[in-house]
Design a protein around this motif. Sequence first.
Motif, short mmCIF file in Angstrom:
data_model
loop_
_atom_site.label_atom_id
_atom_site.label_comp_id
_atom_site.label_asym_id
_atom_site.label_seq_id
_atom_site.Cartn_x
_atom_site.Cartn_y
_atom_site.Cartn_z
N ASN A 142 0.92 -1.21 0.01
CA ASN A 142 0.02 -0.26 -0.11
C ASN A 142 1.21 1.09 -0.16
O ASN A 142 1.77 2.06 1.08
CB ASN A 142 -0.77 0.17 0.97
CG ASN A 142 -1.80 1.22 1.07
OD1 ASN A 142 -2.00 2.27 0.57
ND2 ASN A 142 -2.89 0.86 1.89
N THR A 197 4.96 -5.78 3.95
CA THR A 197 3.18 -5.08 4.59
C THR A 197 2.60 -5.75 5.93
O THR A 197 2.49 -6.68 6.92
CB THR A 197 2.56 -5.61 3.57
OG1 THR A 197 1.32 -4.60 3.14
CG2 THR A 197 2.46 -7.42 2.99
N GLY A 198 1.35 -4.74 5.89
CA GLY A 198 0.30 -5.06 7.30
C GLY A 198 -0.59 -5.88 7.09
O GLY A 198 -1.30 -6.13 8.14
N TYR A 199 -0.72 -6.05 5.58
CA TYR A 199 -1.96 -6.88 4.67
C TYR A 199 -1.84 -8.45 4.84
O TYR A 199 -0.50 -8.34 4.73
CB TYR A 199 -1.98 -6.17 4.05
CG TYR A 199 -2.65 -4.68 3.56
CD1 TYR A 199 -4.50 -4.92 3.66
CD2 TYR A 199 -2.38 -4.08 2.96
CE1 TYR A 199 -4.94 -3.43 3.37
CE2 TYR A 199 -3.04 -2.91 2.47
CZ TYR A 199 -4.52 -2.86 2.50
OH TYR A 199 -4.72 -1.28 2.47
N SER A 224 -4.20 -10.02 4.24
CA SER A 224 -5.57 -11.32 3.23
C SER A 224 -4.82 -12.46 2.47
O SER A 224 -3.90 -11.84 1.59
CB SER A 224 -6.43 -9.88 3.04
OG SER A 224 -6.09 -10.24 1.26
N LEU A 260 -4.19 -11.51 -1.54
CA LEU A 260 -3.35 -10.37 -1.50
C LEU A 260 -2.16 -10.68 -1.99
O LEU A 260 -1.04 -11.19 -1.90
CB LEU A 260 -3.49 -9.34 -0.40
CG LEU A 260 -2.76 -8.07 -1.21
CD1 LEU A 260 -2.99 -7.30 -2.19
CD2 LEU A 260 -2.93 -6.98 0.18
N ASN A 282 5.49 -10.15 6.89
CA ASN A 282 4.75 -8.65 8.19
C ASN A 282 5.49 -7.51 8.35
O ASN A 282 6.27 -8.08 9.27
CB ASN A 282 3.82 -9.87 8.77
CG ASN A 282 2.65 -8.39 9.87
OD1 ASN A 282 3.11 -7.58 10.62
ND2 ASN A 282 1.34 -8.57 9.07
#
Lengths: 70, 456
Positions: free
Chosen positions: B53, B78-80, B82, B85, B99
């Motif tokens: 992001n 990333t912090g996502y 899912s 993704l 993460n």
Amino acid sequence: MFTDKEKLLHDLNGNIVRLGSIFNILNKIENSKDQEISKNEMNQMLEDAEQTAILLNNDIKTFISINMNN
Amino acid sequence: MLNIAVIEDDKYYRKDIAGHLSRFGKVDEGKSLSDAITLFDARKYDIVFIDLNLSGKMEGLDVIKEAVKRKIPPIVITGYTSEKLVSRAYQLGCKHYYNKLDIQNSFEEQMAPFLRSLVYKQEDDIFSNSFVTRNNILIKNIKLVTEQMFLKNNKVFITGEKGVGKTTIAKFIHKFSTGSMDSFIHVDIPTLENNMIEPLLFGYKKGAFAGASDDFKGLIKQADKGTLFLDEISSLPPSLQKKIIKVVEDKQFYPLGSDQLIKSDFRFITSTNENVEGLIESERLRPDFYFMAKDVELIIPPLRERVEDVRPLVDHYINKSGTSLLVSNDSLKLLENYRWHDNVRELKKLIHSFCNCNTEMISLINLPEHVIENTIPSGQSTPLASVYTKGISNFIKKHGLKKLIETIEIESFKEFYEKNHFHYMNTLEELHISRTAGYRIKANIKKLDKERHLVH
């Protein structure tokens, strides 16, 4: 693409990481003579840290309320 | 060391992770897709860390595509988390998915081993692709010096006999600690005219001296962001050594005839083939220069002490010549035990001489006599011993008694001279010979050396 909860978790994660990074940078400056920082930069960091803490506080509140409602 | 790019929009996280990564290589930072493209076009990266992001948009996925296009392994941070993704990122070619919080909390456990393995792989690739040495102690020392130079910007002082490969190793240290794209300025000081050393190093303004018809950006400025290698430092006049100390410490200087201060930030390597203590004693090397230039010292042993390097070097120079010259096993064994007075340079000349005269094979029959005669048999320490091991009568049959006596005299003299730290009178005393006999033997050594040079 993402649910509200996924977005919230991402924001939470991002704000924790951001605060952690600010803390790490300050820690490095404290421990190393080579690293310098100007007064302006320091003020900017302080402002950003305060702002991030507010956002984090809000994210946590929202997270708790969503989970309580569920 | 690695060339690393970090594409992350949060300036604090970017700075934080770049600080961790800088232990493993040179780190460049960007905050958007366009920054990433600019970076990728300017340098060949070994790895790129990408946040998915970027400023509210999922541009990170496009950064992965750009990296894959240029064969740069992309790592997602990333912090996502899912699943969709993650699998999309892997589909696009991402190699690892981390993460952010995990990396921040436990960089040493999560990321450091992976990066360390990349650095080791890169080192192994460089050592096996471009021949440097097979000597394990030397490899270890080179890696250590390179790391010191990269992490602490330490200055390196290389010592070693003529022809041991100081320049090759200096280039390697440069390539590995600063990256091959940065400039490597090699100044072979003995080849420069004394009055031209200063203008060449510092640069000059047009008209600064007779013959300065144009401005010249000196070699020190040309080394900016790269490495300045001053080869055979004892040929640099002490007055200039003093000036160099100031430039290395201040990272700025005035070109000749100019009042404009020029900045240059470079890594610094110096070398000598002479005994440092002797150079300082004879005032050819300033002690303050030596201590400034020697954060770390790398001693390169002569080729005769790196027997394991002889075969690969023979192969290396044959391959480079493009010929299919063969070398008999006996010859290789002999070459491994030869004294190599001029070290790698001598070996290179020998192989070239064979390649140039269309010989199909190097064998004991066509090896030059001086190579055979100056070979140290395994387990023996001096060429004199080889006379005995081959048999005195065989030697006399081949060369005559006069040559045998001459050989014994020469080799005994050399051995005792070295043992007496090159003190002439002490050598004579230990050998129980007169000054006249000593001069005669020395003259024979000179004659022999001259003949060897003619052979080369």
